[in-house]
Structures are given as structure tokens and as C-alpha cells.
Design an enzyme around this catalytic site. Sequence first.
Site, PDB file in Angstrom:
ATOM      1  CD  GLU A  44       0.077 -10.328   6.319  1.00  0.00           C
ATOM      2  OE1 GLU A  44      -0.442 -11.401   6.685  1.00  0.00           O
ATOM      3  OE2 GLU A  44       0.709 -10.201   5.252  1.00  0.00           O
ATOM      4  CB  CYS A 103      -0.904   0.026   1.232  1.00  0.00           C
ATOM      5  SG  CYS A 103      -2.029  -1.385   1.369  1.00  0.00           S
ATOM      6  NE  ARG A 105      -7.726  -2.436   2.232  1.00  0.00           N
ATOM      7  CZ  ARG A 105      -8.832  -3.091   2.551  1.00  0.00           C
ATOM      8  NH1 ARG A 105     -10.003  -2.624   2.149  1.00  0.00           N
ATOM      9  NH2 ARG A 105      -8.774  -4.209   3.257  1.00  0.00           N
ATOM     10  CG  LEU A 106      -2.375  -4.829  -2.899  1.00  0.00           C
ATOM     11  CD1 LEU A 106      -3.012  -4.843  -4.279  1.00  0.00           C
ATOM     12  CD2 LEU A 106      -0.931  -5.277  -2.974  1.00  0.00           C
ATOM     13  CB  ILE A 125      -4.154  -8.495   1.404  1.00  0.00           C
ATOM     14  CG1 ILE A 125      -3.333  -8.023   0.200  1.00  0.00           C
ATOM     15  CG2 ILE A 125      -3.835  -9.952   1.733  1.00  0.00           C
ATOM     16  CD1 ILE A 125      -1.840  -8.066   0.409  1.00  0.00           C
ATOM     17  CB  ILE A 126      -6.342  -8.725   5.860  1.00  0.00           C
ATOM     18  CG1 ILE A 126      -5.224  -9.772   5.706  1.00  0.00           C
ATOM     19  CG2 ILE A 126      -7.163  -9.026   7.107  1.00  0.00           C
ATOM     20  CD1 ILE A 126      -4.259  -9.818   6.864  1.00  0.00           C
ATOM     21  CG  ASN A 128       2.963  -0.378   2.889  1.00  0.00           C
ATOM     22  OD1 ASN A 128       2.357  -1.355   2.451  1.00  0.00           O
ATOM     23  ND2 ASN A 128       4.226  -0.115   2.579  1.00  0.00           N
ATOM     24  CG  ASP A 137      -3.693  -6.613   8.856  1.00  0.00           C
ATOM     25  OD1 ASP A 137      -4.525  -6.093   8.102  1.00  0.00           O
ATOM     26  OD2 ASP A 137      -2.482  -6.634   8.606  1.00  0.00           O
TER      27      ASP A 137
END
Length: 212
Positions: free
Chosen positions: A75, A2, A49-50, A52-53, A73, A96
Site C-alpha cells: 500500500e 497480495c 490480488r487481495l 482493497i483500493i 504487494n 495506489d
Amino acid sequence: MCGIAGIMTHNGSPLGPEIIERLKGNLRHRGPDGDGIHAAGNMAMVQTRLAIIDLETGDQPLLEPGGAALVANGEIYNYLELREDLADVDFATNSDCEPPLHLYRKNGFEFAQALRGMYAIAIHDPAKEVLLLARDPFGIKPLYYVEGGDFFAFASEPRALIDVGLAEAKLVPEHRNELLQLQFTCGRETVFRNINRVLPGETLVIRNAKIV
């Protein structure tokens, strides 16, 4: 991957929308799935944003009842355990990246000590007029900043700061040589004059556009 960026002014004046929109545009390639802006007083932040969760409710910025906002940015690997430890918190998302925001409210500037993962995080608390920048201990996720005469700005990439005119693309010869020899540079300084990086495992505290 991100993208995050933000700018805080020194004189307390509110920011116009143009510069944060330009920062967002320069980070679009890092986050094609959405974007969000937080603006309060002399501070504005953006995230691209990319996803994923938590695809449905994980858009950023994330907000908590005390008024603090987070863009990130990365995880957080132990976010499920952190949610259990924060049993008294009414979580608004399944992201997360929400537990770090509530950890800030609970633990203050030491919030990142409980995190396990790879991350670059920015938290703005308008009530305390403070900005926090935190980076994971291994330095996996990048985070750069520039201290201007009347502003402080940060971004996931130096190019984002340069392209909007917050920094100049002037190379530092010794750091340029280091990059050519090692394929990376060490320490806080980068190959660009006046652009520094948040160090791995570091949390910076910024007030009134100055690191304290």
C-alpha cells in the site's frame, strides 16, 4: 496481502507458460480476488490480488505507455499526493500502485525514493531489458529471490520458489539456529540455501538474469 513472483531467463529465450502458472498457484492464498500475468521476451511476472483500493480498475499488472509493467504487494500511503505531482500523466486506474510505475518512467531507478508506505514492487521494462525489485524501508512486505545458473526468480514467499523447483529446501544451519533463537534472521541470507531477500529500502537492478 497480495502475492508477486517472476522469472527472467539468462539466454533471452521466451518462457513457457507452465512455470509462471505454477508460481501463480502457489501464491493464490495471498490474493484470492484475482490474478494477472505479464510476459515479454525473457521475462514473466505474476500477481495474485487481495483487492482493497480501486476494486474496479486496480487489477495488475499495471502498464504505462512506454511499455513498462508493474506488479506489487503493498500500500502506497502518499499515492494521492504523488498523483498531484504527476499532473501531466494520464492515469489509467485509481490504484495506489500506479504512481510508482510512472515515477519509474520519470525518475528511473530512483523511483522508490518518493514512496511512503509498505511495499514490495517489481517493474519490468522490456525496452531497456531491465527488472527492478524494490522493498519498503521498514521491510514490512517480504520479497525473496534466487539466482540460478541461467535464470533469476523472485517471489513473495520462499515456498513458491521451492515448490516449482527454482530452489531447494536445504537449510543453512547457522541461519536456522538464528531463527530458532530470535524468531527471525538478519541480513540478506535466509534459512534456505541460495534464497536471499531484498533488503529493507533496497532497489535491485537485474539485467540478463544477473544483479548489476
